[in-house]
Design a protein around this motif. Structure first.
Motif, short mmCIF file in Angstrom:
data_model
loop_
_atom_site.label_atom_id
_atom_site.label_comp_id
_atom_site.label_asym_id
_atom_site.label_seq_id
_atom_site.Cartn_x
_atom_site.Cartn_y
_atom_site.Cartn_z
N LEU A 124 -79.52 40.53 47.46
CA LEU A 124 -79.19 40.62 46.04
C LEU A 124 -80.35 40.08 45.22
O LEU A 124 -80.84 38.97 45.47
CB LEU A 124 -77.92 39.82 45.73
N ASN A 125 -80.80 40.86 44.22
CA ASN A 125 -81.86 40.36 43.33
C ASN A 125 -81.25 39.59 42.18
O ASN A 125 -80.03 39.36 42.11
CB ASN A 125 -82.74 41.51 42.84
N SER A 126 -82.09 39.19 41.24
CA SER A 126 -81.63 38.38 40.11
C SER A 126 -80.65 39.12 39.22
O SER A 126 -79.89 38.51 38.46
CB SER A 126 -82.83 37.91 39.28
N GLU A 127 -80.66 40.45 39.29
CA GLU A 127 -79.74 41.26 38.49
C GLU A 127 -78.50 41.67 39.28
O GLU A 127 -77.77 42.57 38.90
CB GLU A 127 -80.47 42.52 37.99
N ASN A 128 -78.28 40.97 40.39
CA ASN A 128 -77.11 41.18 41.23
C ASN A 128 -77.05 42.60 41.79
O ASN A 128 -75.98 43.20 41.94
CB ASN A 128 -75.82 40.87 40.46
N GLN A 129 -78.21 43.15 42.12
CA GLN A 129 -78.31 44.48 42.71
C GLN A 129 -78.81 44.37 44.14
O GLN A 129 -79.66 43.52 44.46
CB GLN A 129 -79.28 45.36 41.90
N ASN A 130 -78.27 45.22 45.04
CA ASN A 130 -78.72 45.24 46.43
C ASN A 130 -80.05 45.95 46.54
O ASN A 130 -80.18 47.11 46.15
CB ASN A 130 -77.68 45.94 47.31
#
Length: 359
Positions: A124-130
């Motif tokens: 998960l990145n900082s934008e809550n995306q896989n």
């Protein structure tokens, strides 16, 4: 004076003739519009009823069972599909890929299928995306080719060493000190050629896939379908010829254009200026009574004659016929008014033509 048989048509008949022409024009326009609508509807229906030259459908499934490691907790060695499982309890997935192809007609079919697996690791990145950080592909079964005439059925079983893939994903985490969400993707890939001469090249080649996604690294795992159960297609013939529905559209367009032209002409006729209406009226009178009317450019001298004004052109024609006289036509005001005279002895019978006469 003896009544003579009328030689020329009465103005009322001419007027009725004009109305009749208008009625016929309106009726023709309506008929043309109806025919245009009918042909366009036929074109739409014909297009919707175009029969495919070749149709096919493939029913796909991925049946499986879970083989457990030796343990003291389960009474069976396998577990049924569509459940949640403890990740560390699983040894293997035994998967049956089924691909059932059916077509509308015989054609030479050659196909090739393979089975591969792929580990995909995401974070998960900082934008809550896989976001994917790792993937690795493993070929399991390749280059299985066959040739059939129409339909074919594939039932291929494969054993997936779940423990191996799960341990590899966990080793990746330990090696790089990161926590990832890992998925094992199992692919049944198939491609086939439909060798039918009437098909376009782009329709002959078909690629399809059955995909099963299995969770790794989590304490609980499950297998999830990632494909449609049916792949189907109707192939319509490709032709540069004018099809039946195109002919319907063309005929519909022609009838619509004719209807529009008639309507435009009627509108123009009814929207004439007074000068245009006058010119139309006087030309019609001169055309219908050309054998009776004489046109002069100088106004007749009427001082010694008794003027009798006539309210009906029919009456003036009767006077001329009964006395074997000509009707003298003189345009008193250009494009606005004409006088028609019949001179009998000491009398002159006068009828005035304006734009109102034959409307």
């Amino acid at each position: 004076m003896t009544q003579t048989k009328r030689k020329y048509r009465s103005i009322s008949k001419i007027r009725n003739s004009t109305k009749k022409v208008n009625y016929i024009s309106i009726l023709t326009s309506i008929i043309m519009a109806v025919l245009a609508a009918v042909f366009i509807v036929f074109g739409i229906v014909s297009k919707n009823k175009v029969e495919p030259i070749y149709s096919y459908s493939s029913i796909k499934s991925s049946n499986y069972e879970v083989l457990l490691k030796p343990n003291d907790f389960y009474d069976t060695e396998t577990l049924p599909p569509d459940k949640y499982y403890a990740s560390k309890s699983i040894d293997k997935y035994i998967i049956n890929f089924i691909y059932d192809f059916k077509s509308s007609q015989k054609a030479n079919l050659d196909y090739n299928y393979s089975i591969t697996t792929e580990i995909v690791g995401t974070v998960l990145n900082s934008e809550n995306q896989n976001k994917e950080v790792w993937n690795k592909t493993f070929p399991l079964l390749e280059n299985n080719a066959s040739i059939y005439k129409d339909n074919f059925y594939i039932n291929e079983q494969i054993n997936i060493d779940y423990e191996y893939y799960n341990n590899l994903a966990r080793l990746y985490e330990e090696t790089y000190g990161i926590s990832i969400k890992s998925t094992l993707k199992v692919y049944f890939n198939i491609s086939y050629n439909i060798n039918l001469r009437s098909l376009r090249e782009e329709d002959k080649k078909v690629n399809d896939c059955i995909e099963l996604d299995i969770d790794l690294t989590d304490t609980i795992t499950s297998a999830n379908k990632n494909y449609n159960d049916v792949t189907s297609k109707d192939i319509i013939q490709d032709t540069n010829d004018i099809s039946n529905n195109s002919i319907f559209y063309i005929l519909g367009g022609i009838f619509a254009a004719v209807s529009a032209i008639i309507i435009i002409m009627l509108i123009k006729q009814n929207n004439k200026t007074p000068e245009q209406k006058y010119r139309h009226n006087i030309n019609k009178i001169l055309r219908y009574y050309k054998e009776l009317i004489v046109t002069v450019t100088n106004k007749p001298i009427l001082e010694d004659l008794k003027i009798m004004e006539i309210n009906s052109l029919d009456d003036l024609i009767d006077v001329a016929e009964q006395n074997n006289s000509s009707i003298i036509h003189y345009e008193e005001i250009k494009n606005q008014r004409s006088n028609l005279y019949v001179i009998v002895n000491n009398y002159v019978y006068v009828y005035i033509v304006t734009y109102e006469e034959l409307r």
